[in-house]
Design a protein around this motif. Structure first.
Motif, mmCIF file in Angstrom:
data_model
loop_
_atom_site.group_PDB
_atom_site.id
_atom_site.type_symbol
_atom_site.label_atom_id
_atom_site.label_comp_id
_atom_site.label_asym_id
_atom_site.label_seq_id
_atom_site.Cartn_x
_atom_site.Cartn_y
_atom_site.Cartn_z
ATOM 1 N N SER A 145 5.564 6.870 12.413
ATOM 2 C CA SER A 145 4.797 6.287 13.518
ATOM 3 C C SER A 145 5.368 4.919 13.875
ATOM 4 N N TRP A 146 4.928 4.396 15.003
ATOM 5 C CA TRP A 146 5.417 3.112 15.515
ATOM 6 C C TRP A 146 4.221 2.255 15.916
ATOM 7 N N ARG A 147 4.080 1.096 15.279
ATOM 8 C CA ARG A 147 3.051 0.125 15.646
ATOM 9 C C ARG A 147 3.668 -1.274 15.640
ATOM 10 N N GLY A 148 4.712 -1.437 16.452
ATOM 11 C CA GLY A 148 5.456 -2.691 16.424
ATOM 12 C C GLY A 148 6.581 -2.658 15.416
ATOM 13 N N TRP A 149 6.399 -1.872 14.375
ATOM 14 C CA TRP A 149 7.424 -1.572 13.375
ATOM 15 C C TRP A 149 7.452 -0.060 13.184
ATOM 16 N N GLY A 167 0.831 -1.192 0.000
ATOM 17 C CA GLY A 167 0.000 0.000 0.000
ATOM 18 C C GLY A 167 0.867 1.243 0.000
ATOM 19 N N GLY A 168 0.512 2.222 0.826
ATOM 20 C CA GLY A 168 1.254 3.472 0.835
ATOM 21 C C GLY A 168 2.311 3.559 1.915
ATOM 22 N N VAL A 169 2.449 2.510 2.718
ATOM 23 C CA VAL A 169 3.345 2.552 3.867
ATOM 24 C C VAL A 169 4.437 1.499 3.716
ATOM 25 N N VAL A 170 5.636 1.830 4.219
ATOM 26 C CA VAL A 170 6.719 0.858 4.340
ATOM 27 C C VAL A 170 7.034 0.702 5.823
ATOM 28 N N CYS A 171 7.025 -0.526 6.298
ATOM 29 C CA CYS A 171 7.321 -0.809 7.695
ATOM 30 C C CYS A 171 8.730 -1.372 7.811
ATOM 31 N N LEU A 172 9.494 -0.817 8.747
ATOM 32 C CA LEU A 172 10.887 -1.174 8.910
ATOM 33 C C LEU A 172 11.107 -1.765 10.299
#
Length: 356
Positions: free
Chosen positions: A325-329, A300-305
Motif C-alpha cells: 500500500s501507499w500512504r506517503g511511503w 510494529g508489523g509494517v516497514v515503510c520505504l
C-alpha cells in the motif's frame, strides 16, 4: 504484503457466507438467538487475545463509531476538558475529537516533527487539565510504536484516562490490556485479525459502571432482548452497544481469529520480526531508505520505504500481483502466512520496478 491495510480472509469464511445465505433464504426470527451467540463469541475471543475478561468488549461497524460513542460518555467542563493526541494518529481520531469541540472538548494534537513518536513531548502535555489521552499503539504511517506501559503510568499519575487505537497492532503485536491497566482499547478485524467489517472496543471493567454514552441504541439497555423499554444500562461492555447489529461480519471474522489464536500472538510476533527484518536488510543492501524504526522493539508489523515515485511503483507491483500500500511511503506488511521466500520475491520485484 498488505496486511497493515487489509489482511487475507481465510477460505473457511466461504462456509460462513453460504450458511448466512441459507439463513436469509429460509428466514425465521429465532435465528437472532444464534446470531447473538456468534456476536458474543467473537467479542469474547478478541477479549481473550488481548488479555481482557469476557464481557469487557463490544463490537460495532467501525472504530469511528465506537470512539464517538466513548467520547459521548464524558462531560467536557473545565478544568479537565483537554484530549491529548498525536499527529501520527489515523485521521479519524483528531477528526472525532475536533467534532466534540462543540461540547467543550479541547483537542491538543502534539506534533512529532517526523515519523516517530516524541513520547517526551507527548507526556509533557499531559497535566491536571487533561481528561483523556488518545493515542495509537503504532502509527499507521510509519509503524513506530508507543511505549504504552510508560504512557499509561504517566497519564494515570496526572489523573487522565488513556484511550488506545490498536488497529495497527492487535493480531501482530502482543497486547495485555489487563496488565497495562489501560482504560479503553479500540481496534478492528480487517487488518491483522484477518476478518472483515467489524471493530471492537474494550473498556476497563471497573471503569465501565462510571460511563454512560449519550450516543447509544436499544441494544445497550438492561432488558433489550425482552423488547421491553430499558430503564438502565446493560451489564459490562454491552452498555456501549448501539442499535440492531449486523452479525455477518463477526461470524466471518471469527474464522480468521480462530486461526490466529491457534498460532498465538508471541509466535506471530517472532515471525513478523523475521519478515520485517528481512525487508530492512534487503532495503539497506539496495540503497532504499527505510522510514520505519529498524529497532525490533520500536517497530510494529509494517516497514515503510521511501521509494521514488512510490505510488506509481505500488500500482506497477499490483499489476504483477505483488501487493502493498501507499500512504506517503510504500508500506509493506507481511503476516504469519507470508514466508521469507515471499519477502524476497517482493523485494526482487520492488528493486526491478525502481530500476525501471
Amino acid at each position: 504484503m498488505n496486511n497493515n491495510s487489509t489482511g487475507a480472509v481465510p477460505q473457511g469464511a466461504q462456509r460462513v457466507l453460504a450458511d448466512y445465505w441459507e439463513t436469509l433464504r429460509g428466514w425465521r426470527d429465532d435465528v437472532w438467538q444464534d446470531w447473538h451467540v456468534g456476536l458474543d463469541r467473537y467479542a469474547d475471543s478478541v477479549a481473550a487475545l488481548i488479555g481482557a475478561p469476557a464481557g469487557s468488549l463490544v463490537t460495532d461497524a467501525n472504530l469511528s463509531t465506537l470512539l464517538a460513542r466513548i467520547a459521548s460518555c464524558f462531560d467536557y467542563r473545565p478544568p479537565r476538558d483537554r484530549v491529548v493526541t498525536t499527529d501520527l494518529e489515523f485521521p479519524t481520531v483528531p477528526f472525532v475529537w475536533n467534532a466534540f469541540g462543540r461540547y467543550g472538548a479541547r483537542a491538543d494534537v502534539v506534533a512529532t516533527g517526523g515519523v516517530r513518536f516524541d513520547q517526551d513531548a507527548l507526556e509533557a502535555r499531559i497535566d491536571e487539565r487533561t481528561l483523556l489521552v488518545c493515542v495509537p499503539h503504532a502509527s499507521f504511517a510509519s509503524g513506530d510504536t508507543i511505549d504504552l506501559p510508560r504512557l499509561v503510568a504517566h497519564a494515570h499519575d496526572a489523573g487522565a484516562l488513556v484511550v488506545v487505537d490498536a488497529f495497527q497492532t492487535v493480531g501482530v503485536l502482543p497486547l495485555d490490556v489487563t496488565a497495562l491497566g489501560v482504560d479503553v482499547v479500540l481496534g478492528g478485524a480487517h487488518k491483522w485479525l484477518c476478518g472483515v467489517g467489524t471493530a471492537f472496543c474494550y473498556v476497563r471493567p471497573d471503569l465501565t459502571p462510571r460511563l454512560e454514552p449519550a450516543a447509544t441504541g436499544w441494544q445497550a439497555g438492561d432488558v433489550a432482548l425482552t423488547f421491553r423499554p430499558s430503564t438502565g444500562w446493560a451489564a459490562g461492555a454491552q452498555r456501549f452497544a448501539g442499535g440492531t447489529p449486523f452479525p455477518l461480519t463477526s461470524l466471518v471474522s471469527q474464522v480468521g481469529l480462530d486461526l490466529l489464536a491457534g498460532v498465538g500472538v508471541p509466535a506471530i510476533r517472532r515471525h513478523s520480526l523475521a519478515c520485517t527484518g528481512r525487508i530492512i536488510e534487503r532495503a539497506a543492501a539496495a540503497g532504499i531508505a527505510v522510514v520505519s524504526p529498524t529497532e525490533p522493539h520500536r517497530r510494529g508489523g509494517v516497514v515503510c520505504l521511501d521509494v521514488p515515485d512510490g505510488e506509481a511503483v505500488k500500482r506497477r507491483l499490483a499489476a504483477r500481483d505483488v501487493i502493498c500500500s501507499w500512504r506517503g511511503w510504500l508500506r509493506v506488511g507481511p503476516h504469519v502466512y507470508n514466508t521469507l521466500e515471499e519477502v524476497d520475491v517482493f523485494m526482487d520485484a520492488l528493486e526491478e520496478e525502481i530500476r525501471r
